[in-house]
Design an enzyme around this catalytic site. Structure first.
Site, PDB file in Angstrom:
ATOM      1  N   LYS A  34      -6.825 -12.017  -6.391  1.00 44.81           N
ATOM      2  CA  LYS A  34      -5.852 -12.610  -5.468  1.00 44.81           C
ATOM      3  C   LYS A  34      -4.893 -11.533  -4.965  1.00 44.81           C
ATOM      4  CE  LYS A  34      -2.699 -13.892  -9.216  1.00 44.81           C
ATOM      5  NZ  LYS A  34      -1.983 -14.979  -9.893  1.00 44.81           N
ATOM      6  N   ARG A 129       4.303 -25.707 -14.301  1.00 47.64           N
ATOM      7  CA  ARG A 129       4.264 -25.278 -12.912  1.00 47.64           C
ATOM      8  C   ARG A 129       3.186 -26.070 -12.184  1.00 47.64           C
ATOM      9  NH1 ARG A 129       3.186 -18.968 -11.959  1.00 47.64           N
ATOM     10  NH2 ARG A 129       1.104 -19.631 -12.664  1.00 47.64           N
ATOM     11  N   TYR A 255      21.650   9.419   2.468  1.00 49.67           N
ATOM     12  CA  TYR A 255      22.635   8.419   2.872  1.00 49.67           C
ATOM     13  C   TYR A 255      23.662   8.187   1.772  1.00 49.67           C
ATOM     14  CZ  TYR A 255      19.653   7.194   6.834  1.00 49.67           C
ATOM     15  OH  TYR A 255      18.932   7.228   8.000  1.00 49.67           O
ATOM     16  N   MET A 303      13.933   4.817   4.455  1.00 51.57           N
ATOM     17  CA  MET A 303      12.781   4.080   4.966  1.00 51.57           C
ATOM     18  C   MET A 303      11.510   4.915   4.948  1.00 51.57           C
ATOM     19  SD  MET A 303      12.240   2.130   8.613  1.00 51.57           S
ATOM     20  CE  MET A 303      13.524   0.917   8.279  1.00 51.57           C
TER      21      MET A 303
END
Length: 359
Positions: A34, A129, A255, A303
């Protein structure tokens, strides 16, 4: 020079399946693929594992991709079907399906199918669940045994909530509930996923469902790695240095200037960032491998770039290889440093990360 690239080691994947067979020798293997095979590539992973007895997925779309890609082994829909209109497809493709609620059972009873469906009744033993509650389970099971659209015998499946904890009373209770319900019933049984395979041999039964451990990653939260259980990392997240810079004592980097050098040193800039799925939360000190040597991340993850302290005597240069996790640097260590689970790390990589398969 390469930017962010995932290298998938097929040999390690095959090794891990064999290792899990050694740990659960009497059980058949549902290789869980999955979520794009936990980030490893759905079809490539399935094609690498022709010896798996079946494959497990979370969505019908994943199962259909396997069939379209030439995978003929049984495919189990671990969450069942979401729409009664999918039942003819499930029947025609010979998918196995979990059945865990009244709506699914009623849909099966009302459907008009050319062939019956192989069903795994999901018993809620304590995960709370999905699944049928124990006090309702006998009546639910009886209806499945009487349903013309269900291939007999009915199989029974459940899922542990805390199998990654050794000597856990909650897991023992789940196992007792499962054993009590299954007693005397003819179908196949399955409750063990990765944690159950590693820590609870009494739970192996007819089928086990290895997920993250199949990819060489430990499901435990005790600083163990897949290697502690004889498994090998399948995924290596790699990139390259795109620059090497002289950096002076007292100068910040990145940063916010959150890291300030305490010495003259050389900084490397890696073509990797949170835009590739690497965690922005990685603190200074998180390790990466540059030319096989462990060096720390310094400053904030951006990023597209990460800075690393190569050391004042470093001879590394632009274009040199970097490993963010994988061979030589277990992803479990990165999970511990970043407080992001290994499950999330390996499945969150973005589409701009290239995929490369090696044997």
């Amino acid at each position: 020079m390469q930017a962010a690239t995932v290298v998938i080691n097929r040999r390690a994947l095959r090794h891990n399946l064999q290792r899990l067979r050694e740990l659960a020798p009497a059980s058949k293997m549902v290789a869980v693929v999955k979520a794009n095979a936990y980030g490893h590539g759905l079809l490539e992973t399935a094609r690498t594992l022709p010896d798996a007895d079946a494959f497990g997925v979370a969505r019908l779309e994943e199962a259909l991709r396997l069939r379209a890609g030439g995978i003929t082994k049984p495919v189990l829909l671990l969450e069942g079907f979401f729409d009664a209109r999918d039942l003819p497809t499930i029947s025609a493709q010979h998918f196995h399906t979990a059945v865990h609620n009244e709506e699914q059972l009623a849909a099966l009873e009302e459907a008009s199918l050319d062939e019956p469906v192989t069903v795994w009744m999901k018993l809620d033993t304590g995960m709370h669940r999905l699944g049928v509650r124990p006090e309702q389970a006998e009546a639910f099971y009886h209806r499945l045994t009487q349903c013309k659209n269900v291939r007999q015998p009915v199989n029974i499946v459940s899922h542990f909530a805390r199998a990654d904890e050794p000597k856990c009373g909650a897991t023992e209770k789940q196992l007792a509930i499962f054993n009590t319900f299954c007693e005397g019933k003819p179908g196949q049984r399955s409750i063990a996923a990765s944690g159950g395979i590693l820590l609870w041999p009494q739970s192996h039964f007819d089928w086990v469902r290895p997920g993250i451990i199949l990819y060489g990653v430990s499901p435990l939260e005790d600083r163990s790695t897949g290697a502690d259980f004889g498994c090998q990392p399948v995924m290596s997240l790699t990139s390259s240095l795109i620059a090497v810079r002289e950096h002076k004592v007292g100068e910040p980097v990145g940063y916010g200037g959150t890291w300030i050098s305490e010495r003259d040193t050389r900084l490397g800039v890696v073509a990797m960032g949170y835009g590739d799925g690497y965690p922005r939360a990685a603190p200074s000190g998180t390790p990466v491998l540059v030319n096989g040597r462990e060096v720390p991340i310094v400053g904030r993850v951006a990023m597209d770039m990460i800075c690393v302290d190569l050391g004042p005597q470093a001879q590394d240069k632009a274009g040199d290889p970097v490993i963010l996790w994988g061979e030589g640097l277990p992803v479990e260590r990165i999970a511990e440093m970043t407080k992001v689970s290994a499950y999330e790390l390996i499945t969150r990589l973005t589409s701009r990360v290239a995929m490369k398969y090696v044997d």
